[in-house]
Design an enzyme around this catalytic site. Structure first.
Site, short mmCIF file in Angstrom:
data_model
loop_
_atom_site.label_atom_id
_atom_site.label_comp_id
_atom_site.label_asym_id
_atom_site.label_seq_id
_atom_site.Cartn_x
_atom_site.Cartn_y
_atom_site.Cartn_z
N ASP A 1 0.87 -1.17 0.00
CA ASP A 1 0.00 0.00 0.00
C ASP A 1 0.91 1.23 0.00
OD1 ASP A 1 -2.11 1.74 0.03
OD2 ASP A 1 -3.19 0.75 1.65
C1 NOJ Z 1 -4.01 3.95 0.23
C2 NOJ Z 1 -5.17 3.01 0.36
O1 NOJ Z 1 -5.10 2.33 1.59
C3 NOJ Z 1 -5.26 1.99 -0.76
O2 NOJ Z 1 -6.49 1.31 -0.64
C4 NOJ Z 1 -5.12 2.64 -2.10
O3 NOJ Z 1 -5.22 1.66 -3.11
C5 NOJ Z 1 -3.77 3.35 -2.15
N1 NOJ Z 1 -3.73 4.38 -1.12
C6 NOJ Z 1 -3.48 4.00 -3.50
O4 NOJ Z 1 -4.23 5.15 -3.66
#
Ligand code: NOJ
Length: 733
Positions: free
Chosen positions: A267
């Site tokens: 993430d």
């Molecule tokens: C953080 C989020 O937790 C995740 O779900 C997302 O895909 C990523 N950012 C990318 O934007």
């Protein structure tokens, strides 16, 4: 063994080029909304293109647009030394230009095939707009409604979660990954992200390995079984080891047990966050730990690019491990045909054609109405009449356009959003019968708002009161302590209810809410979540009876916020509450151990009666299958759909078992007076769980079984699971 193309590329790549493939960065060439990933603003488009040219980018994310996407790809293919295409990713969660209900809402439909269709439509639009890969579906099981990201998943139940996880993967990816409209899926967040302590976002997860295995991991397995080729790690630690550096999770389970061939992506800056966790001392240490645990791609931190080459050079990371990760990334690109056609899904003509597809509006409307849960309907106040009834549409969502889509909608075409007012007006025979008053703001009173709303209520035959959470209350980083309506809205509800005009509450929400006072006591309550583009029409279809609501709660609605985490399939306690005895029982001082509305609950405009479930045998052999049949009859006056639910309970086991567990469900449609025989099959695999020794299997003994309308309904019948000669205990399944 990867293809010869990939092996030959690997043989020619420098360490820097290999590491480059593992880097995922914000797409500043085509930023859709620079404020969403603010740190990304430091790099501009030209810098990103230069990095692509130098082979230092494997993937870009959250950009949109076919034309500029071609430009990026041209630089990758024609100007970088090895010509490896980049893969373009984005958070396309519940719609692209057309926005469908939030995933939690759509799960309420209990129709995975609906989710498959909306995911397919989403893929068609996203791939037309220059996106190959979505960071979806979120498959986190959310048992605590304080957590804000339950909105992105399918609720509190495992079987429902698995069904929706698989359906969404199938829908996004379609039948042929190489097709121009196939969108790679990424189940997330691996793992147990929904189990954060106290429902607080990014918090620690202290969890029994059995609960991890039996509750939080299965939706990932379902998504992989449906063909997902990537997975995103979660931000949380699990029992002290951050998921993003958790070798047991990312390698032993994922690769060792499940043979997952795909890509593990972090993430956003999750590798960097190992330092804040106190699990890594610095960037190099974080890189080493994340990579060696099994993370293949690093999102946005740049850590892999900065530190992997030296770690390989110093022998702390084996080059074979680097090669394996790069191979997986190249295989992902190969799987969608990027090497053969780097410009796939980057066709401006297709983008223009797909900018508005009327069939997707029709699907969005159907998905919206199929996601609405009717919680109560006293005195059959619903459906409303399209003529001859004065309606006051009251509340801050009546005309609202800003809270239509729900969380994690980056690319929705706002010009097409249908407000509640517009939806009701379009349905009414005589628009003059509709009065509209906001009454208050989303969080604050409006000058004279309550007086105007009360006057409108007095002049009406029925009030439709549109209340709920602003959409920014759910989604990432939106944990709440009190899962209630904002005070200004509650005050409006009390004032309007005091007029005694019949009250229909429409709730807009990204989680289960604790309902109080006039809201809880309204004659009718419908949960409308965030329904997306066709909100107004979907709601009108239900309000006026053009569609008999058929959705059911995928999350328990509590009596009070303090009950959280509240989920129907909780383990049995030694002191369950009894009707005749409440002291010294598992309950709260103020309220019982019960939800206001249970998981699985929902009404329509007709009624259904269930016969007694009839199992094909009372003694289920170890290798046999039991069929249970129940007659369901539409006893009302209109056609309707019912979600028939099968629950079981293991009477005695080596680990305390849940009071009930959903094992199967089916939505059926019945005409008035019509009956159907609904049959489910069950074998020991459905009864398996992880025992205290960590072994997975079913245990022989007595089970209760219900076929019913919600998690608290029905009369149980019993059956016995027979052992397999040597008792069958703890047999790995
Ligand atoms: C953080 C989020 O937790 C995740 O779900 C997302 O895909 C990523 N950012 C990318 O934007």
């Amino acid at each position: 063994m990867a293809s010869s193309r990939i092996e030959s590329l690997l043989a020619r790549m420098t360490v820097e080029e290999k590491v480059g493939q593992l880097g995922v960065f914000a797409d500043m060439v085509r930023p859709f909304a620079p404020e969403v990933n603010p740190e990304a603003n430091v790099s501009n488009a030209e810098q990103v293109l230069q990095q692509v040219r130098e082979g230092r980018v494997g993937s870009l994310f959250n950009g949109v647009g076919a034309e500029l996407g071609r430009q990026i790809q041209r630089v990758a293919v024609e100007e970088s030394r090895l010509g490896i295409p980049v893969i373009l990713a984005a958070d396309v969660i519940h719609g692209m230009r057309t926005v469908f209900p939030i995933p939690l809402g759509e799960a309420a439909s209990f129709e995975p095939e609906l989710a498959e269709r909306t995911a397919r439509a989403t893929a068609v639009e996203a791939t037309a707009a220059g996106i190959h890969w979505t960071y979806a579906p979120a498959v986190d099981i959310a048992r605590d409604q304080r957590w804000g990201r339950g909105a992105e998943g399918a609720g509190e139940d495992v079987v429902l979660g698995c069904a929706f996880a698989a359906a969404r993967v199938r829908g996004f990816q379609g039948g042929d990954l190489r097709a121009a409209d196939a969108l790679l899926a990424t189940p997330k967040h691996f793992a147990a992200y929904g189990a954060v302590a106290a429902g607080m976002e990014y918090n620690t997860v202290d969890i029994a390995p059995q609960t991890l295995r039996d509750v939080h991991l299965p939706p990932f397995q379902a998504a992989f079984a449906a063909g997902a080729l990537s997975v995103m790690t979660s931000f949380n630690d699990i029992n002290g080891v951050p998921a993003s550096a958790n070798r047991e999770l990312l390698t032993e389970i994922l690769r060792g047990e499940w043979n997952f061939p795909g890509v593990v992506i972090s993430d956003y800056t999750a590798d960097m966050e190992l330092i804040a966790h106190g699990y890594a001392s610095d960037a190099r240490d974080a890189t080493r730990k994340a990579f060696l645990a099994g993370m293949d791609m690093s999102m946005q931190s740049g850590f892999f690019a900065d530190h992997l080459p030296a770690l390989v050079e110093d022998g702390e990371v084996p080059v074979e491990a680097l090669d394996a990760a790069v191979r997986r990334v190249l295989e992902l690109k190969e799987a969608i045909g990027l090497f053969d056609d780097p410009y796939r899904s980057l066709d401006p003509a297709r983008e223009a054609d797909a900018s508005y597809l009327p069939a997707h509006d029709a699907l969005a409307r159907d998905a919206a109405r199929r996601s609405i849960v009717l919680l109560k309907n006293e005195g059959a106040v619903l459906p409303l009449r399209k003529a001859g009834q004065r309606i006051a549409l009251v509340g801050p969502f009546a005309r609202d356009r800003e809270n239509i889509e729900g969380c994690w909608t980056l690319f929705g075409d706002k010009s097409r959003y249908v407000t509640l007012e517009a939806g009701l007006r379009a349905a009414l025979a005589d628009e003059a019968l509709l009065a509209v008053e906001p009454g208050c703001g989303l969080e604050e009173p409006l000058d004279g708002g309550i007086d105007a709303a009360v006057a409108a209520a007095r002049a009406a035959d029925v009030v439709v009161l549109a209340l709920g959470e602003p959409q920014r209350y759910s989604g990432e980083a939106q944990s709440r302590t009190e899962i209630v309506l904002p005070a200004a809205q509650q005050a409006l509800a009390e004032a309007v209810a005091a007029t005694d005009t019949p009250l229909v509450v429409l709730l807009r929400n990204g989680r289960a809410l604790a309902l109080h006072g006039a809201v809880r006591d309204a004659q009718a309550i419908a949960v409308t979540w965030f329904l997306g583009t066709q909100t107004g029409h979907g709601v009108a279809d239900v309000l006026f009876g053009d569609y008999s609501p058929s959705a059911r709660l995928p999350v328990s609605f509590p009596l009070a916020s303090g009950q959280q985490p509240l989920f129907y399939n909780h383990p049995r306690t030694g002191r369950p509450e009894l009707p005749e005895m409440k002291e010294f029982k598992a309950r709260w001082r103020e309220i019982p151990d019960a939800p206001l509305y249970p998981f699985g609950h929902g009404l329509g405009y007709t009624t259904f009666e269930y016969g007694v479930p009839s199992p094909s045998t009372g003694r289920l052999g170890w290798d046999e299958t039991l069929t249970v049949t129940t007659t369901v009859t539409n006893t009302g006056a209109v056609a309707g759909e019912e979600v028939v639910q099968l629950y079981v309970h293991d009477r005695v086991a080596s680990r305390v078992r849940p009071v009930r567990e959903l094992k199967a469900f089916r939505k059926i449609a019945l005409q008035p007076g019509e009956s159907a025989q609904v049959a489910f099959t069950l074998d020991r695999h459905a009864l398996a769980f992880t025992n205290p020794r960590g072994e997975y299997g079913a245990e022989p003994g007595l089970f209760d079984l219900w076929v019913c309308a919600d998690a608290l309904a029905g009369e149980a019948v019993q059956f016995e699971l027979l052992g397999s000669g040597d008792s069958g205990l703890g047999i790995r399944d």
